[in-house]
Every structure is written in C-alpha cells, then in structure tokens.
Design a protein around this motif. Structure first.
Motif, PDB file in Angstrom:
ATOM      1  N   LEU A  23      -6.444   5.065  14.914  1.00  0.00           N
ATOM      2  CA  LEU A  23      -6.986   5.960  13.964  1.00  0.00           C
ATOM      3  C   LEU A  23      -8.312   5.822  13.847  1.00  0.00           C
ATOM      4  CD1 LEU A  23      -4.529   4.916  10.883  1.00  0.00           C
ATOM      5  CD2 LEU A  23      -4.439   7.072  12.244  1.00  0.00           C
ATOM      6  N   GLU A  27      -9.447   9.400   9.639  1.00  0.00           N
ATOM      7  CA  GLU A  27      -7.964   9.322   9.555  1.00  0.00           C
ATOM      8  C   GLU A  27      -7.338   8.102   8.465  1.00  0.00           C
ATOM      9  OE1 GLU A  27      -6.380  11.080  13.938  1.00  0.00           O
ATOM     10  OE2 GLU A  27      -7.257   9.173  13.719  1.00  0.00           O
ATOM     11  N   LEU A  28      -7.973   6.980   8.705  1.00  0.00           N
ATOM     12  CA  LEU A  28      -7.714   6.166   7.804  1.00  0.00           C
ATOM     13  C   LEU A  28      -7.909   6.189   6.261  1.00  0.00           C
ATOM     14  CD1 LEU A  28      -6.691   2.993   7.462  1.00  0.00           C
ATOM     15  CD2 LEU A  28      -9.304   2.222   8.045  1.00  0.00           C
ATOM     16  N   ALA A  30      -8.081   9.294   4.862  1.00  0.00           N
ATOM     17  CA  ALA A  30      -7.294   9.930   4.539  1.00  0.00           C
ATOM     18  C   ALA A  30      -5.919   9.449   4.004  1.00  0.00           C
ATOM     19  CB  ALA A  30      -6.727  11.232   5.497  1.00  0.00           C
ATOM     20  N   ARG A  31      -5.274   8.444   4.803  1.00  0.00           N
ATOM     21  CA  ARG A  31      -4.139   7.771   4.411  1.00  0.00           C
ATOM     22  C   ARG A  31      -4.470   6.845   3.138  1.00  0.00           C
ATOM     23  NH1 ARG A  31      -0.544   6.059   9.456  1.00  0.00           N
ATOM     24  NH2 ARG A  31      -0.809   7.820  10.940  1.00  0.00           N
ATOM     25  N   VAL A  32      -5.667   6.229   3.204  1.00  0.00           N
ATOM     26  CA  VAL A  32      -5.975   5.333   2.122  1.00  0.00           C
ATOM     27  C   VAL A  32      -6.124   6.192   0.709  1.00  0.00           C
ATOM     28  CG1 VAL A  32      -8.028   3.990   1.017  1.00  0.00           C
ATOM     29  CG2 VAL A  32      -7.107   3.437   3.506  1.00  0.00           C
ATOM     30  N   ALA A  34      -4.465   8.601   0.001  1.00  0.00           N
ATOM     31  CA  ALA A  34      -3.116   9.338  -0.189  1.00  0.00           C
ATOM     32  C   ALA A  34      -2.472   7.983  -0.957  1.00  0.00           C
ATOM     33  CB  ALA A  34      -2.217   9.530   0.908  1.00  0.00           C
ATOM     34  N   ALA A  35      -2.558   6.925  -0.555  1.00  0.00           N
ATOM     35  CA  ALA A  35      -2.051   5.683  -1.267  1.00  0.00           C
ATOM     36  C   ALA A  35      -2.624   5.546  -2.688  1.00  0.00           C
ATOM     37  CB  ALA A  35      -2.439   4.446  -0.070  1.00  0.00           C
ATOM     38  N   GLU A  55       0.555  -0.283   7.422  1.00  0.00           N
ATOM     39  CA  GLU A  55       0.921  -0.251   6.112  1.00  0.00           C
ATOM     40  C   GLU A  55       0.360  -1.280   4.999  1.00  0.00           C
ATOM     41  OE1 GLU A  55       2.593   2.474   5.027  1.00  0.00           O
ATOM     42  OE2 GLU A  55       2.730   3.436   7.129  1.00  0.00           O
ATOM     43  N   VAL A  58      -3.472   0.009   4.639  1.00  0.00           N
ATOM     44  CA  VAL A  58      -3.838   1.111   4.079  1.00  0.00           C
ATOM     45  C   VAL A  58      -3.411   0.856   2.576  1.00  0.00           C
ATOM     46  CG1 VAL A  58      -2.689   3.549   3.677  1.00  0.00           C
ATOM     47  CG2 VAL A  58      -3.280   2.509   6.212  1.00  0.00           C
ATOM     48  N   TRP A  59      -2.191   0.247   2.020  1.00  0.00           N
ATOM     49  CA  TRP A  59      -1.997  -0.206   0.680  1.00  0.00           C
ATOM     50  C   TRP A  59      -2.903  -0.941  -0.125  1.00  0.00           C
ATOM     51  CZ3 TRP A  59       0.864   2.970  -2.184  1.00  0.00           C
ATOM     52  CH2 TRP A  59       1.704   3.838  -1.501  1.00  0.00           C
ATOM     53  N   GLY A  62      -6.002   1.154  -0.457  1.00  0.00           N
ATOM     54  CA  GLY A  62      -5.572   2.106  -1.634  1.00  0.00           C
ATOM     55  C   GLY A  62      -5.691   1.722  -2.732  1.00  0.00           C
TER      56      GLY A  62
END
Length: 817
Positions: A23, A27-28, A30-32, A34-35, A55, A58-59, A62
């Motif tokens: 990633l 991209e990372l 974007a995931r963060v 979203a979380a 996971e 990311v959480w 986030g």
C-alpha cells in the motif's frame, strides 16, 4: 496536531508491505480516513486488540486520526482491560472480521483533551495501571527516533516486535513520521519465510530485544546475505556487553549499524541511544539522551560515589499514570521521569546503568514490579517474598499453601510464560539478620527448576511442563515455549524418545510436532483405536528393521532388506531434522553434531572390541573399511551401514555448506532432493563408480527418503512411487527381499502413523531409539548364544543394545548438568 493526521502528504511512497500486498501512503490514508469516519466524531475510548497486521494498523491510526483515545492491548489481555476501563468501542478480529463493537453511542468517560494513547507499563503485572500519552508525546518521540537513526523515506523496517509493545510501536511511529515503509509481519526471525519477506520487500532495518539476538545466533544471522540492511536496533532489556561488541563489529564488517537504545513506556518509548561508532568501544553503556531530551542524576546519601537515580526530561515524558477510568480526565501531573534505574556518567560522556533503585525486574521482556506483586499476594492472604533476575521470577510463599495454584495466579497476573515463574512454599520467609527479606536466598530456592512443584503437577499439556521435558531430553536448559524440537537441535536419535514421551502426555501428537512451537502443543481431544495411541511409521520401520537385522544374523528367521529400508528412513529424518530454516553455518554445525552422535560411539565401541578380541582392525575404528578394506565380504564389513551413513552425511554437509547449493535446496526443496535421487541412480545402475565397493548404491536410497520427506503433494508422492517401483526390482535379484523394500518405502511415503497399542508403541520407541547401539553390539552378543537358543540370542542382543543406549544417555545428561 493529531499524530499521523496527514499520511497522504507522502503520496505514492510505499507505506505498508505485507505478504502479497503493498500500500502506498495515499492508499493507507484512504483506509485510515474510512476507519475514522466509521468511528464517528464523538470522542470515545477505543480498545484495540492489536497484532502486527494491516487491520490493526489501520484501526489504530483511524482512532488517532478521529481524535479518539486508543487503548492498545495484546489480544490476550483485551477482556481484563475491557472490564477495568469499560471502553466505549472494542476493536478486535472477532469472527475473523474487524468491525467496531460499539457499546454505546457516546462516551461514558471524561477524556482529557491532550490524551491520545493508553499503554501498559511494559506489561508489568497485568494490573490496570496504564501510561497516559499525548499526541505531542507520540510526535516528538517519533521525530527524535527518526532523527538519530537517520530514517530515510526509502527505508523499510520489518515488525519483529508486537505493535502493542511500546518498542514495537515506536518503530511504526518513527517510520510513518518521515514517510518510510513498514513490512508488517508476525513471523519470527527463526522462520526462513521472515527473511524471504524481508528480502522481497527490500528491508533495511529491524528491531530486537535480547531474546531476538539469541534467535539470530541460532539461525546463523552472521552468514546471511542481506544487501539492503542499514541498521539494527536493540532495546527492551540489557544485552550483554560482549554480545553488543560482537554485533557492532559484525555490522562494521557487513556494512550496517547497531543502535543500542534505552527507554520506557513512560517516555513514550526511547530516552537514550548509543551512537553506532561507540558501540564496540563502550558496549556497557546506553549512550546519550535522544534529541530534545536530557538526563540528570539524583543522588541519595547512601548511593555509591558518582551514582544516582537516572532522571529524564523531555517532550516525550508521559502525562502520568492511570489506575482507574476516572484518571482519564487528568492532565499532566508528571514533568520529569524518575526511571528507577541507578546510573553513572562515564568519562566518555555516556550513561551507564549500574542497578535499580525500585524493585523491578524484566522477565521475558516484561517489567515486573516485585513490591506490587507482593502487595497483590498479600491481598489474597499470602505472606510472600518476590525476587528475580532478568529472566526469572522467584516467589516464596510462607505456609502450607498450594504452590500450583499460586504459580498459575502469578503467571496469569504477570502475563509471563510458565517456565519463567518459580513458586516455592516455605515454613518461613528467608530473612537477613536485620529482619529484612533475604532476596538472594529466595533466588537460590528456585535454582533447581525441575523440582518446581508447580511444574511437576502442571497438566499434561501445560507449556511449562512441556518446555521442561524438551530441556531435559535435548540437554537444552535455555529452551523456551516459543522453540521447536528442530530449533533446539533435535535429531532422529532424540526424536523417537521425545515423540513417545509427548504421546504419553498429550495422547496423540500432531503430525508436524517437531516443527511446532512448544506452547502450541496441546492434548488431542480425539480418542481412536487403541485408546487414541498411534506410532509414527518411521519409528516402527526403524524398530522392525533392527529386529529383522538381528534376527536374520542370528538365524532365527530370514528377513532381508531391513538395513536398506533404514537408509531411506535416515534420509527421511535428515530432511526433517537437519534441513531447518536456520542459516547455512548453523545447519552445518547441526549436521556435524548429528554425524558425531553416530560416529563417536561407533568408533569407541569398535576400538574396545579391537582391544579385547582383535576381531577388527584400525580401518574399522576409523570407519574407513569401505575405502581401505578388502572387496571380499568378511567380518570387517560388519559396520558397513554405519560407514556408508557417515560418508553420505559428510558429503551432504560439504555440499550444503556451499552457498549456491544451500540457496537452491531452500528454494526448491523437493526438486533438489529429486536431483539427488537422479544422482544416486547413477550409482544404483553402476553408471558411476567411486571406488567404494558394496556401498555406493545406498546414496539412491538415502536420497529417496529425503525426497519422501519433502513430498507434500499427491503428484510428488505418485512420482516417487513410480521411481521406487521402477528402480528397486533387480537391485538384489531376490524378489522377496525387493518386495520387503518396496513395502517399507511405500509405508514411509504414504503413511505418517499407524494405530498402535501403548505398550507396542513404547517398545518400538525403545528399539528405534537404541537401534544404533543394538546394531553395534549385536555382533558380539548373538554368536555366543545361538548354540543355546536363537530366540534368546536375538532378545539378548536387543536388550544389550537398549541397556547400552540408556546408560550412555544417563551419563550424557549427568555430564550436561
């Protein structure tokens, strides 16, 4: 500003690499984001049961990104800390999917605006005492670490330590702070797959606690080719000065740096580092304060000259502790960190830790507050004295209490492995003449671990008891619950006894128990034919073969071909035990050690026979009859099997010591073995002869066994079946002998174990374990008894060899102790 709030500024640089996924920072981010959106805007306490996976990362990010307070815990402690702090949201991989468990829409907590992260105090005693950290703490320490390490955007560090541990988390923070990459993995450094992943993603650094360096020694790290490695960091406890010097010098030779560091969770992570150019000359020190921090020494009247408690000041000092949820509303109540360590400033301007003022010890990388543990035990009505070293916790309890129950409580309370905890009940707590507890006497009580009543009465599948079994049978007192039989140097000679003992404890052992960590060996829930007992095919074949050899020689019956089946079993076991994931030089040492365990007792016994009877000659003692003896078959060929086995093992050790051969075998394990089978067939069909009469065809059989151990797919087993059927017939010109060989080889290839009564399994285990000694000794036993009774001659030969093995084993263990 919130930590890691602008991950996207690093654009398309690599942020995270895992097995099969990469990633970018964009991209990372974007995931963060979203979380963070999923967690919402209302500030809450979020418990995260974190592992080294995408996971979890990311959480965690986030949670920080959304402004919540993260309570980062190891998965095994999630329930107890959830009970203590009542988080608003729980994040864990329950059911295999990460979904927030929202306990309430808002928050029941009054969270201070500066509070960002809660972490355990290095996992001290499993108490709810946590360290309160702010975004400023995280940012300042990450920047300081990245600064003195010289972390570059192009760097990629592997996660060798848990993310819920402050040292492991500091690696994550320092790399994210400058746009560097992370190689997320939970693989151990003893796993060859870890190094494959490290090379595949161009790893440049990794971190280690002292135990990590023990593992690196085990896998021959010094000989590894790691062209991208720039530096290694070490913290989490003191590494012996000579080992620091050794690794620093190795780094100088190989082009990487060693950074020795010092820190505590209370300082977010790091407080000091030793510049790499000083590591070899000042290995006993922790160096200088990190950028932005400073040290001072606070002396007491009874401190030795020049020594005082080390006190640290800097922006990474925690806000304070939390003992209850109410403490989450507190702001900063700590400005200077009293480390509890006694230190001095050397003439070189470097700090050296010389002792501890507070009663803390670090066991298995976890800090244990001995005084608090005594208070906890007192709360249970126990009078105790706790002592320890960096590696062992000793607890003496006054009175006739249940040591087993106390051991379990202490182990669970402290989060320590069972082998690191020793509990003894005593009539009175040992005391000095002043009336103070005698901590050295408490330590002395626990020196003989095998006598530990807790371990002695632990359940069959208890990891501590299993660890002690491995330590005893393999003469490895340093064994840990994370080790495997193969990593501890186990071989085919010790495998049989270990498997029998494990089956007695566990019921049915897993097929790959020899490569399974000790802590993962659990009793089988299934009960099958013969009470759930099974015997491994390789063990039964060894036992049957040695009985067939002795019985045939004594004339009790005629069953030929057993020795040649044994050659295939030897190749099978060589692949399982000597071709480990360890480095090339460690493999070589293990292979030479295995050869010595065959050659030395053989040479000693033959020499004794020569002295007593003169039956054999010097060539036999040196195991060189195959080269120097007569081509005519006579008594001097009695030990042909031992000789050819030693020749093959020496030749393979030499071959695999070559770097390209070692790499080829690791990359294509089945193909490499199949190539040796092809080479062996050249001698089988006499296309090639190397001047060793009667013996060279054995290479083909040894290689066949090796390939069978490497055959993991049906097509590979079918291919080897075809090879056996095509090559064995005609080998002896005796159809019954060849049929026996084919049957034995097919059993080895297709059947891992067979149901067996417990008594039969144990008898087979004894015969297989002592097969070398039976083979050596039976030549001097059965000739004297065949005239009396051939059955008696066979039994006496088997018993004599088994007794000899038991005596040698007992002597070896006594010498090791």
């Amino acid at each position: 500003m919130r930590f890691a709030a602008r991950l996207d500024v690093h654009g398309d640089r690599l942020a995270v690499a895992t097995d099969g996924l990469e990633l970018s920072y964009r991209e990372l981010a974007a995931r963060v984001d979203a979380a963070a959106r999923q967690l919402g805007d209302t500030r809450r306490l979020v418990l995260i049961a974190a592992s080294n996976d995408l996971e979890s990362l990311v959480w965690y990010l986030g949670t920080l990104r959304a402004g919540h307070v993260a309570l980062l815990v190891p998965p095994g402690h999630a329930d107890s800390l959830a009970d203590a702090y009542d988080p608003d949201v729980v994040l864990s991989p329950a059911g295999g999917a990460w979904q927030p468990d929202e306990r309430r829409p808002g928050s029941t907590h009054d969270l201070h605006p500066d509070l960002a992260l809660l972490m355990s105090t290095s996992g001290s005693t499993g108490s709810p005492k946590l360290v309160r950290l702010s975004h400023e703490n995280l940012q300042s320490n990450a920047e300081a670490i990245a600064g003195y390490l010289g972390v570059r955007a192009s760097d990629r560090s592997a996660t060798t330590l848990p993310m819920h541990y402050c040292y492991g988390l500091s690696v994550v923070h320092s790399h994210l702070a400058v746009g560097a990459g992370l190689i997320l993995t939970e693989l151990s450094v003893v796993d060859a797959c870890f190094w494959d992943l490290f090379r595949a993603h161009a790893g440049t650094s990794f971190a280690g606690v002292p135990h990590t360096f023990d593992l690196l020694d085990r896998v021959d790290f010094a000989s590894m080719e790691l062209p991208g490695l720039r530096y290694i960091t070490q913290a989490g406890g003191r590494l012996d000065a000579e080992r620091v010097r050794g690794y620093a010098q190795l780094g100088q030779q190989r082009g990487w740096d060693l950074f020795v560091m010092y820190g505590q969770t209370e300082a977010t992570a790091r407080m000091a580092y030793l510049p790499p150019d000083l590591a070899a000359s000042h290995p006993h020190t922790v160096g200088v304060a990190i950028p932005g921090g400073s040290f001072s020494l606070e002396r007491r009247a009874d401190d030795p000259p020049g020594v005082g408690e080390l006190v640290y000041d800097g922006p990474n000092v925690m806000l304070g502790y939390a003992d209850t949820p109410a403490d989450l509303s507190l702001g900063r109540n700590v400005t200077s960190l009293r480390t509890g360590d006694l230190a001095r400033l050397t003439d070189a301007g470097l700090y050296e830790i010389v002792g501890r003022r507070a009663r803390f010890v670090k066991v298995a990388g976890l800090r244990v507050d001995l005084q608090q543990l005594e208070a906890v035990l007192a709360g249970r009505g126990l009078i105790s004295c706790c002592a320890g070293t960096d590696g062992r916790l000793a607890v003496a309890v006054e009175g006739g209490h249940d040591a087993d129950e106390i051991w379990r409580f202490v182990m669970e309370r402290c989060g320590l492995p069972g082998h690191a905890v020793d509990v003894r009940t005593v009539v009175e707590i040992p005391r000095l003449s002043t009336g103070k507890p005698d901590y050295q006497a408490v330590l002395a009580l626990s020196e003989r671990r095998p006598a530990d009543p807790a371990v002695a009465t632990a359940p069959a599948g208890d990891p501590a008891r299993l660890r002690d079994l491995f330590a005893e049978l393999l003469n490895r007192p340093d064994a840990t619950e994370d080790d495997t039989f193969v990593e501890l140097g186990g071989d085919s000679l010790s495998y049989v006894e270990m498997s029998v003992r494990l089956e007695h404890l566990l019921g049915q052992v897993p097929a790959n128990w020899h490569t399974t960590p000790i802590r993962d060996l659990v009793p089988s829930p299934r009960r099958r034919l013969f009470g759930g007992r099974t015997a491994e095919t390789s063990v039964l074949l060894r036992a049957a073969a040695i009985v067939a050899i002795v019985g045939t020689h004594a004339g009790l019956f005629s069953v030929l071909g057993g020795a040649h089946v044994l050659l295939a079993v030897a190749g099978f076991n060589f692949a399982r035990f000597r071709l480990t994931s360890a480095g090339r030089l460690v493999r070589l040492r293990q292979q030479l050690g295995s050869i010595a365990r065959i050659a030395v007792p053989s040479m000693v016994w033959i020499a004794a026979v020569v002295v007593v009877s003169g039956t054999y000659g010097i060539a036999n003692i040196a195991l060189l009859n195959g080269f120097l003896g007569s081509p005519t078959w006579d008594s001097r060929w009695h030990f042909w099997f031992v000789e050819i086995l030693v020749y093959i093992l020496l030749g393979l050790a030499a071959l695999l010591s070559i770097p390209w051969a070692d790499r080829l075998e690791r990359r294509f394990p089945f193909g490499f073995a199949l190539g040796l089978v092809a080479a062996g067939l050249l001698t089988r069909f006499e296309v090639v002869g190397l001047g060793v009469p009667h013996m060279l065809p054995a290479l083909w059989l040894f290689a066949l066994g090796w390939a069978m151990a490497r055959a993991t797919r049906v097509w590979q087993r079918l291919l080897l079946t075809a090879v056996v059927v095509a090559t064995v017939p005609g080998f002896f010109g005796n159809p019954s002998r060849e049929a026996l060989m084919i049957g034995g080889l097919m059993l080895l290839l297709w059947t891992a174990s067979v149901p067996s009564p417990a008594l039969a399994s144990r008898l087979a285990g004894l015969l297989a374990s002592s097969s070398l000694y039976i083979y050596l000794i039976h030549w001097q036993v059965y000739p004297h008894l065949v005239g009396v009774d051939r059955g008696l001659a066979v039994v006496a030969s088997l018993v004599a060899g088994a007794v000899a093995w038991l005596v040698v084993r007992a002597v070896q263990r006594r010498l090791m102790r």
